[in-house]
Write a protein that holds these residues in place. Structure first.
Motif, mmCIF file in Angstrom:
data_model
loop_
_atom_site.group_PDB
_atom_site.id
_atom_site.type_symbol
_atom_site.label_atom_id
_atom_site.label_comp_id
_atom_site.label_asym_id
_atom_site.label_seq_id
_atom_site.Cartn_x
_atom_site.Cartn_y
_atom_site.Cartn_z
ATOM 1 N N THR A 1 0.790 -1.290 -0.014
ATOM 2 C CA THR A 1 -0.028 -0.015 -0.024
ATOM 3 C C THR A 1 0.762 1.096 -0.071
ATOM 4 O OG1 THR A 1 -0.235 -0.062 2.428
ATOM 5 C CG2 THR A 1 -2.035 -1.117 1.131
ATOM 6 N N TYR A 2 2.247 1.100 0.032
ATOM 7 C CA TYR A 2 2.947 2.351 -0.037
ATOM 8 C C TYR A 2 2.848 3.207 -1.296
ATOM 9 C CZ TYR A 2 7.032 5.390 0.411
ATOM 10 O OH TYR A 2 7.777 6.435 0.442
ATOM 11 N N GLU A 3 2.841 4.608 -0.856
ATOM 12 C CA GLU A 3 2.472 5.395 -2.039
ATOM 13 C C GLU A 3 4.068 5.983 -2.496
ATOM 14 O OE1 GLU A 3 -0.931 7.946 -2.497
ATOM 15 O OE2 GLU A 3 0.212 9.557 -2.276
ATOM 16 N N ILE A 4 4.247 5.864 -3.632
ATOM 17 C CA ILE A 4 5.382 6.931 -4.119
ATOM 18 C C ILE A 4 5.131 8.175 -4.655
ATOM 19 C CG2 ILE A 4 7.400 6.688 -5.436
ATOM 20 C CD1 ILE A 4 7.269 3.405 -5.469
ATOM 21 N N ASN A 5 5.556 9.127 -4.233
ATOM 22 C CA ASN A 5 5.265 10.299 -4.620
ATOM 23 C C ASN A 5 6.411 11.057 -5.242
ATOM 24 O OD1 ASN A 5 4.218 13.157 -4.688
ATOM 25 N ND2 ASN A 5 4.863 13.556 -2.548
ATOM 26 N N PHE A 6 6.017 11.516 -6.544
ATOM 27 C CA PHE A 6 6.996 12.121 -7.679
ATOM 28 C C PHE A 6 6.862 13.607 -7.728
ATOM 29 C CE2 PHE A 6 5.956 7.974 -9.259
ATOM 30 C CZ PHE A 6 7.448 7.514 -9.517
ATOM 31 N N GLY A 7 6.117 14.081 -6.840
ATOM 32 C CA GLY A 7 5.963 15.609 -6.905
ATOM 33 C C GLY A 7 5.511 16.139 -8.061
ATOM 34 N N SER B 1 -7.609 -0.960 -5.588
ATOM 35 C CA SER B 1 -7.310 -2.182 -5.181
ATOM 36 C C SER B 1 -7.072 -2.040 -3.618
ATOM 37 C CB SER B 1 -6.368 -2.805 -5.785
ATOM 38 O OG SER B 1 -6.586 -3.275 -7.056
ATOM 39 N N ASP B 2 -7.245 -3.120 -2.761
ATOM 40 C CA ASP B 2 -6.946 -3.140 -1.512
ATOM 41 C C ASP B 2 -5.130 -2.987 -1.260
ATOM 42 O OD1 ASP B 2 -9.385 -3.220 -0.188
ATOM 43 O OD2 ASP B 2 -9.210 -5.409 -0.519
ATOM 44 N N SER B 3 -4.606 -3.878 -2.292
ATOM 45 C CA SER B 3 -3.174 -3.830 -2.387
ATOM 46 C C SER B 3 -2.657 -4.176 -3.691
ATOM 47 C CB SER B 3 -2.763 -4.970 -1.320
ATOM 48 O OG SER B 3 -1.385 -5.394 -1.529
ATOM 49 N N TYR B 4 -1.610 -3.776 -4.070
ATOM 50 C CA TYR B 4 -0.586 -4.299 -5.219
ATOM 51 C C TYR B 4 0.103 -5.287 -5.038
ATOM 52 C CZ TYR B 4 2.624 -0.799 -3.289
ATOM 53 O OH TYR B 4 3.506 -0.236 -2.779
ATOM 54 N N LEU B 5 0.017 -6.007 -3.884
ATOM 55 C CA LEU B 5 0.754 -7.291 -3.900
ATOM 56 C C LEU B 5 0.131 -8.500 -4.271
ATOM 57 C CD1 LEU B 5 1.448 -7.437 0.039
ATOM 58 C CD2 LEU B 5 3.062 -6.855 -1.852
ATOM 59 N N ALA B 6 0.781 -9.492 -4.956
ATOM 60 C CA ALA B 6 0.165 -10.710 -5.654
ATOM 61 C C ALA B 6 -0.759 -11.261 -4.674
ATOM 62 C CB ALA B 6 1.205 -11.511 -6.088
ATOM 63 N N ASP B 7 -1.644 -12.180 -5.474
ATOM 64 C CA ASP B 7 -2.556 -12.725 -4.633
ATOM 65 C C ASP B 7 -2.203 -13.755 -3.662
ATOM 66 O OD1 ASP B 7 -4.656 -11.229 -5.689
ATOM 67 O OD2 ASP B 7 -5.398 -12.642 -7.132
ATOM 68 N N GLU B 8 -1.062 -14.422 -4.138
ATOM 69 C CA GLU B 8 -0.249 -15.411 -3.555
ATOM 70 C C GLU B 8 0.327 -15.079 -2.235
ATOM 71 O OE1 GLU B 8 -0.756 -16.915 -7.707
ATOM 72 O OE2 GLU B 8 0.169 -14.998 -6.456
ATOM 73 N N PHE B 9 0.576 -13.660 -2.068
ATOM 74 C CA PHE B 9 1.635 -13.091 -1.115
ATOM 75 C C PHE B 9 0.797 -11.866 -0.447
ATOM 76 C CE2 PHE B 9 4.358 -15.029 -4.190
ATOM 77 C CZ PHE B 9 4.737 -16.140 -3.420
ATOM 78 N N PRO B 10 -0.285 -11.999 0.124
ATOM 79 C CA PRO B 10 -1.380 -10.921 0.506
ATOM 80 C C PRO B 10 -0.902 -10.046 1.535
ATOM 81 C CG PRO B 10 -2.255 -12.961 1.457
ATOM 82 C CD PRO B 10 -0.890 -13.273 0.537
ATOM 83 N N THR B 11 0.108 -10.582 2.429
ATOM 84 C CA THR B 11 0.476 -9.382 3.300
ATOM 85 C C THR B 11 2.092 -9.619 3.392
ATOM 86 O OG1 THR B 11 0.942 -11.245 4.994
ATOM 87 C CG2 THR B 11 -1.413 -10.151 4.756
#
Length: 370
Positions: A115-121, A187-197
């Motif tokens: 869920t981390y957001e990368i900010n490019f300004g 999406s709740d997360s951009y992690l792959a479904d096999e590695f949800p956390t």
């Protein structure tokens, strides 16, 4: 006279039987004298202990609010750009795509949260002020993602189809400002479904690290031996998946932990282990024609020895043996360290990873086999 002829025939038959026995002995020796690398790695992995964080105790990585706000970013880019082979596709990007790639690389730890957001300004404002600015930025973004995933197959836990590049537009009087950021979108997360956390991610990486550590701690003096050991390990430990429906068959987790994958898994695992030993290698995709004359999408590797590049196809060196049997050396090394004069008769590399995407180039192969 008859006895002499009989004696001669018996002598010839005896010699032939002796020769046949020698040949059979050599074949059997080659078949059973394979490396015990699989058992060695398994024993190593079973005994090694890597410190793990318990559920709920994984510390959040340090957050950098703005990718471009620190001078350390420039220093890091300069430092990592020196490793040409490890970042082979990165070095073919234009500057805007490199900014996006560098952001992914810098925030590799942060992105394990999903869920981390990368900010490019406002760094992309000059592009977005153009009439086709969003389309241009989209192309830069796609190229960066492609280069990053092929340079970094160890980010298997991120589903980049869930990653969104967002543009926030602010208008004040006659001035338009564009802020760009990357996150999981809706999406709740951009992690792959096999590695949800993040816990799942960390656990998976630890399992892979154990295999990598074996080859790092047991690194041999010459490049050829290291390449052969890793090739042999992948060929002997992995089962080719024919279902094309199981989890992780396209990535290094399937190859190195589940030990079941398709060609992408073989080629990505080979690169990850080569990177661990600082041996230059790249993943190659394209078309390949098998022994039945069937052409299919395929993936393999190029690897560098003594300044020259050679091809390795671990997948095809691990054929499915109809009716069982043992893998002979003639099959096991059929596509091992080959030059283009032989290898390209069956393999045709393609540098365009997605339709209408950037066309990347590959290293120039040696004409002759190693």
């Amino acid at each position: 006279m008859k006895s002499k002829v009989t004696s001669f025939i018996m002598t010839v038959i005896t010699i032939l039987i002796f020769v046949i026995l020698i040949i059979l002995g050599i074949i059997i020796y080659n078949d059973i004298n394979k490396t015990d690398i699989v058992d060695e790695v398994q024993s190593f992995v079973s005994n090694i202990i890597i410190g793990e964080s318990k559920e709920g105790e994984i510390q959040s990585p340090e957050v950098s609010e703005n990718l471009l706000s620190s001078s350390k970013v420039t220093d890091q880019v300069k430092e990592t750009s020196n490793n040409v082979a490890r970042k082979f596709f990165y070095n073919q990007l234009d500057n805007y795509s490199k900014i996006l790639y560098d952001a992914l690389e810098k925030n590799k730890e942060n992105m394990k949260t999903g869920t981390y957001e990368i900010n490019f300004g406002t760094v992309f404002s000059d592009i977005l002020n153009k009439s086709n600015g969003q389309e241009l930025l989209g192309d830069y973004y796609q190229s960066a993602i492609e280069a990053y995933t092929y340079d970094n197959p160890d980010t298997f836990y991120i589903d980049f189809s869930k990653v969104r590049l967002n543009i926030e537009t602010t208008k004040r009087l006659n001035k338009v400002t564009y802020r760009v950021y990357m996150n999981q979108g809706e999406s709740d997360s951009y992690l792959a479904d096999e590695f949800p956390t993040q816990q799942h991610v960390e656990k998976a990486l630890i399992e892979i690290e154990k295999v990598k550590r074996y080859f790092v701690q047991n690194k041999k003096a010459d490049t050829y031996t290291n390449i052969k050991l890793i090739h042999d390990y992948l060929v002997e430990s992995i089962e080719y998946d024919t279902s094309v429906s199981k989890d992780n068959i396209y990535n290094i987790y399937g190859a190195l932990v589940n030990k079941e994958c398709v060609c992408e898994g073989y080629s990505e695992a080979f690169k990850v282990l080569m990177d661990a030993l600082d041996i230059p290698s790249v993943i190659v995709i394209g078309k390949a024609t098998n022994s039945k004359g069937q052409t299919e999408n395929h993936a393999w590797n190029y690897v560098q020895i003594n300044g020259m590049w050679y091809a390795i196809d671990c997948t095809w060196d691990d054929p499915i043996l109809i009716g069982g049997g043992m893998l002979t050396n003639s099959l096991k090394y059929k596509y091992f360290l080959k030059g283009e004069n032989e290898f390209n008769n069956y393999h045709q590399p393609e540098g365009q990873f997605t339709q209408e995407g950037k066309i990347f180039s590959y290293p120039k192969l040696s004409e002759d086999n190693y």
